[in-house]
Scaffold this motif. Structure first.
Motif, PDB file in Angstrom:
ATOM      1  N   GLN A  54     -12.877  16.254  -0.821  1.00 43.16           N
ATOM      2  CA  GLN A  54     -12.394  15.686  -2.078  1.00 43.16           C
ATOM      3  C   GLN A  54     -10.946  15.201  -1.925  1.00 43.16           C
ATOM      4  N   GLU A  55     -10.113  16.022  -1.317  1.00 44.43           N
ATOM      5  CA  GLU A  55      -8.714  15.640  -1.123  1.00 44.43           C
ATOM      6  C   GLU A  55      -8.598  14.451  -0.167  1.00 44.43           C
ATOM      7  N   ALA A  62     -10.805  12.093   0.260  1.00 43.64           N
ATOM      8  CA  ALA A  62     -11.245  10.907  -0.481  1.00 43.64           C
ATOM      9  C   ALA A  62     -10.122  10.379  -1.373  1.00 43.64           C
ATOM     10  N   GLU A  63      -9.405  11.277  -2.015  1.00 43.28           N
ATOM     11  CA  GLU A  63      -8.269  10.868  -2.857  1.00 43.28           C
ATOM     12  C   GLU A  63      -7.170  10.237  -2.017  1.00 43.28           C
ATOM     13  N   LEU A  64      -6.893  10.817  -0.868  1.00 42.41           N
ATOM     14  CA  LEU A  64      -5.875  10.260   0.019  1.00 42.41           C
ATOM     15  C   LEU A  64      -6.293   8.891   0.544  1.00 42.41           C
ATOM     16  N   GLU A 117      -8.194   6.749  -0.979  1.00 45.64           N
ATOM     17  CA  GLU A 117      -7.994   5.814  -2.091  1.00 45.64           C
ATOM     18  C   GLU A 117      -6.532   5.409  -2.186  1.00 45.64           C
ATOM     19  N   ASP A 118      -5.643   6.381  -2.061  1.00 44.16           N
ATOM     20  CA  ASP A 118      -4.215   6.089  -2.136  1.00 44.16           C
ATOM     21  C   ASP A 118      -3.790   5.203  -0.967  1.00 44.16           C
ATOM     22  N   GLN A 161      -4.860   1.621  -1.748  1.00 45.20           N
ATOM     23  CA  GLN A 161      -3.979   0.996  -2.742  1.00 45.20           C
ATOM     24  C   GLN A 161      -2.629   0.644  -2.134  1.00 45.20           C
ATOM     25  N   ASP A 189       0.110  10.108   3.869  1.00 45.54           N
ATOM     26  CA  ASP A 189      -1.302  10.336   3.553  1.00 45.54           C
ATOM     27  C   ASP A 189      -2.135  10.505   4.822  1.00 45.54           C
TER      28      ASP A 189
END
Length: 91
Positions: free
Chosen positions: A13-14, A16-18, A20-21, A24, A45
Motif C-alpha cells: 500500500q505504501e 503504491a502511494e509512493l 503515485e507520488d 506526479q 520516494d
C-alpha cells in the motif's frame, strides 16, 4: 518463516502511494526539469521504496530501485541532464 501478510500488505500500500507520488512529481519535472525540490522528492520516494523493499527481502525490487536512485543522484548532482527519455524511463 515468512513475513506476515499484514506487513507485506502495508508495504504494498505504501509503495503504491509512493509510486503515485513519483508519477506526479516526474510529470512536474517534465514541465520544469530544473526543479531540484521536485527531483529530490522523487529521489526520496525511490529511496524509501528501495529501503523498504530490501527490508522485506524484495531483492530484485531493491536492486532495480537502486539503479533508478543512482540515475536520480546523477541528475541531482548535475552530472547528466534530465531528458524526455529519462522521464519516460522513470515513468
Amino acid at each position: 518463516m515468512g513475513i506476515p501478510d499484514k506487513f507485506v500488505d502495508t508495504f504494498m500500500q505504501e509503495a503504491a502511494e509512493l509510486l503515485e507520488d513519483i508519477e506526479q512529481a516526474v510529470l512536474l519535472l517534465e514541465e520544469d526539469p530544473e526543479d531540484l525540490e521536485t527531483l529530490n522528492r522523487v529521489f526520496r520516494d525511490v529511496h524509501t521504496i528501495k529501503g523498504s523493499g530490501a527490508m522485506f527481502g524484495f531483492d530484485k525490487m531493491a536492486s532495480f530501485t537502486h539503479h533508478i536512485e543512482t540515475l536520480l543522484d546523477q541528475l541531482r548532482n548535475h552530472n547528466i541532464l534530465l531528458t524526455r527519455e529519462i522521464i519516460s524511463l522513470i515513468l
